[in-house]
Scaffold this active site. Structure first.
Site, short mmCIF file in Angstrom:
data_model
loop_
_atom_site.label_atom_id
_atom_site.label_comp_id
_atom_site.label_asym_id
_atom_site.label_seq_id
_atom_site.Cartn_x
_atom_site.Cartn_y
_atom_site.Cartn_z
N SER A 125 -5.89 1.61 6.08
CA SER A 125 -5.26 0.54 6.86
C SER A 125 -6.23 -0.01 7.89
CB SER A 125 -4.03 1.14 7.55
OG SER A 125 -3.59 0.28 8.56
N TYR A 150 0.58 8.48 12.47
CA TYR A 150 0.42 7.79 11.18
C TYR A 150 -1.02 7.27 11.04
CZ TYR A 150 0.28 3.98 7.83
OH TYR A 150 -0.10 3.16 6.80
N LYS A 154 -4.45 8.29 8.34
CA LYS A 154 -5.32 7.43 7.53
C LYS A 154 -6.80 7.74 7.83
CE LYS A 154 -2.12 5.53 5.27
NZ LYS A 154 -1.94 5.90 3.88
N1 NAD Z 1 2.93 -1.75 3.86
C1 NAD Z 1 1.99 -1.82 4.78
O1 NAD Z 1 2.07 -2.64 5.72
C2 NAD Z 1 0.75 -0.94 4.71
C3 NAD Z 1 -0.38 -1.27 5.46
C4 NAD Z 1 -1.50 -0.44 5.39
C5 NAD Z 1 -1.48 0.69 4.59
N2 NAD Z 1 -0.36 0.99 3.88
C6 NAD Z 1 -0.35 2.20 3.04
O2 NAD Z 1 -0.15 1.81 1.70
C7 NAD Z 1 0.57 2.83 1.00
C8 NAD Z 1 1.77 2.21 0.31
O3 NAD Z 1 2.57 1.54 1.28
P1 NAD Z 1 3.94 0.84 0.89
O4 NAD Z 1 4.16 -0.22 1.90
O5 NAD Z 1 3.95 0.51 -0.55
O6 NAD Z 1 4.94 2.04 1.21
P2 NAD Z 1 6.29 2.48 0.45
O7 NAD Z 1 7.01 3.41 1.36
O8 NAD Z 1 7.01 1.29 -0.05
O9 NAD Z 1 5.72 3.29 -0.81
C9 NAD Z 1 5.33 4.63 -0.72
C10 NAD Z 1 5.99 5.36 -1.89
O10 NAD Z 1 5.56 6.72 -1.85
C11 NAD Z 1 6.68 7.55 -2.12
N3 NAD Z 1 6.40 8.85 -1.49
C12 NAD Z 1 6.28 9.12 -0.16
N4 NAD Z 1 6.04 10.43 0.03
C13 NAD Z 1 5.98 11.01 -1.21
C14 NAD Z 1 5.78 12.33 -1.69
N5 NAD Z 1 5.59 13.34 -0.84
N6 NAD Z 1 5.78 12.56 -3.01
C15 NAD Z 1 5.99 11.55 -3.89
N7 NAD Z 1 6.20 10.28 -3.51
C16 NAD Z 1 6.21 10.00 -2.18
C17 NAD Z 1 7.88 6.82 -1.53
O11 NAD Z 1 9.10 7.18 -2.13
C18 NAD Z 1 7.52 5.36 -1.82
O12 NAD Z 1 8.04 4.94 -3.08
C19 NAD Z 1 0.90 3.89 2.04
O13 NAD Z 1 -0.07 4.90 1.96
C20 NAD Z 1 0.80 3.15 3.35
O14 NAD Z 1 0.48 4.01 4.41
C21 NAD Z 1 0.75 0.20 3.90
#
Ligand code: NAD
Length: 337
Positions: A125, A150, A154
């Protein structure tokens, strides 16, 4: 080529599964459904004509991760999205975040380390840069002390991957996302925030549809042209496509280092008021909002220098803020109808 996508039923993961399947990859998804639903599989099938393989398991269970890699020994690459991602929640419950975001990563890397070679892509991120001193932010900008557990997961995650890659056959790409928004143009998949949305765009669309009374704009006295904070909003489909390009780079052994880092953004900063304007334009309706005091922890300005992603990765965004907002609005209308 068989690719494991962890968190593949989540927001960014599901859009990436679609792009992978469109490019002919066989995909196996791991998700524990903690922040998603099995229905997303139907959305993916509606777009691509194919349901990915799905293993419902919790990556915090080491033996389940081991069993998965025994069963799917032929996985050629891993894209690791699964994580907990709510900044505020992480402050109140840091151990949940360290367990989910760090233990799971370690268990996967332990399995990949056993292989002669492995390809790994990590969701990082732009929060690692904190308030960067110069804009736009390039990959050499200093990583600042994390402002939340959080954010720390990362940074620690990036360090763990870098350390392990040095002593194993693992090649990795760390992707630092700016602000992903929008939904697939088919409106078959999109963002499904549980509870009160943490991010601006789902809060706007939920307010637009009448689910929330009004949007709070935290501060209009920042040193920006209209006084509100500026971020780099990237369409989730553009972001998803970057993962396919990054994966192909690893599979084709085009990477120049064992661990490479890329910023993924549009290179354009938009203020909160500009995002509200974009919503009003695509929806044809006024948004109820109120300017309130600044919120702790918000940086003033963050947008990406996309030179490295454009020139080295060979990827660039295609959608405008309005197109992304339009897809987000269509998605909100669909899920509330
Ligand atoms: N959305 C944002 O703004 C953003 C920005 C920067 C980084 N990220 C990173 O990108 C990645 C995806 O983000 P997103 O927005 O799609 O999030 P999201 O919550 O929609 O997707 C994450 C998925 O992982 C699954 N999950 C969580 N813990 C788990 C576990 N222990 N075992 C199996 N499955 C598990 C959840 O059920 C979910 O479906 C994450 O690592 C997040 O930190 C997101």
């Amino acid at each position: 080529m068989k690719i494991l996508v962890t968190g593949g039923l989540g927001f960014i993961g599901s859009h990436t599964v679609v792009e992978l399947q469109n490019e002919g990859f066989e995909v196996v998804v791991i998700d524990n459904l903690s922040n998603s639903s099995e229905d997303v599989l139907k959305g993916i099938e509606a777009i691509t004509g194919k349901k990915p393989l799905f293993e419902k398991l919790d990556l915090r269970e080491k033996s389940a991760v081991q069993d998965f890699f025994k069963k799917h020994a032929d996985v050629n690459g891993v894209i690791h999205f699964a994580a907990s991602k709510a900044v505020g929640e992480s402050v109140g419950n840091p151990l949940l975040y360290y367990e989910n975001n760090i233990n799971a990563l370690v268990y996967i890397l332990q399995e990949l380390e056993k292989k002669q070679e492995a390809n790994f892509i990590f969701s990082s991120s732009c929060t690692v840069y904190g308030q960067a001193e110069t804009m736009p932010i390039n990959e050499d900008s200093a990583v600042q002390p994390a402002m939340s557990p959080y954010g720390n997961t990362k940074q620690i995650g990036e360090e763990i991957i870098t350390d392990v890659a040095k002593v194993s056959g693992i090649n990795a790409i760390l992707l630092r996302y700016f602000n992903p928004i929008g939904a697939h143009p088919s409106v078959e998949i999109g963002e499904l925030p549980i509870g009160v949305p943490q991010n601006l765009v789902p809060f706007i669309t939920q307010t637009g549809i009448g689910l929330r009374k009004e949007l709070m704009v935290y501060g209009n006295d920042y040193p920006t042209p209209d006084g509100t904070c500026i971020r780099d909003y990237i369409h989730v489909v553009d972001l998803a496509k970057a993962h396919v390009v990054a994966l192909q780079r690893l599979l084709n052994k085009k990477n120049q280092d064992k661990v490479e880092t890329f910023n993924l953004g549009t290179g354009v900063g938009s203020s909160v008021l500009e995002v509200i304007n974009a919503f009003e334009k695509v929806s044809g309706q006024k948004l109820a909002y109120q300017i309130v005091d600044r919120r702790e922890g918000d940086v003033t300005l963050a947008y990406a220098d996309t030179t490295k992603a454009n020139e080295v990765l060979g990827w660039k965004t295609q959608s405008t803020l309005e197109q992304a907002m339009e897809s987000a609005w269509k998605w909100e209308q669909k899920i509330r109808s």
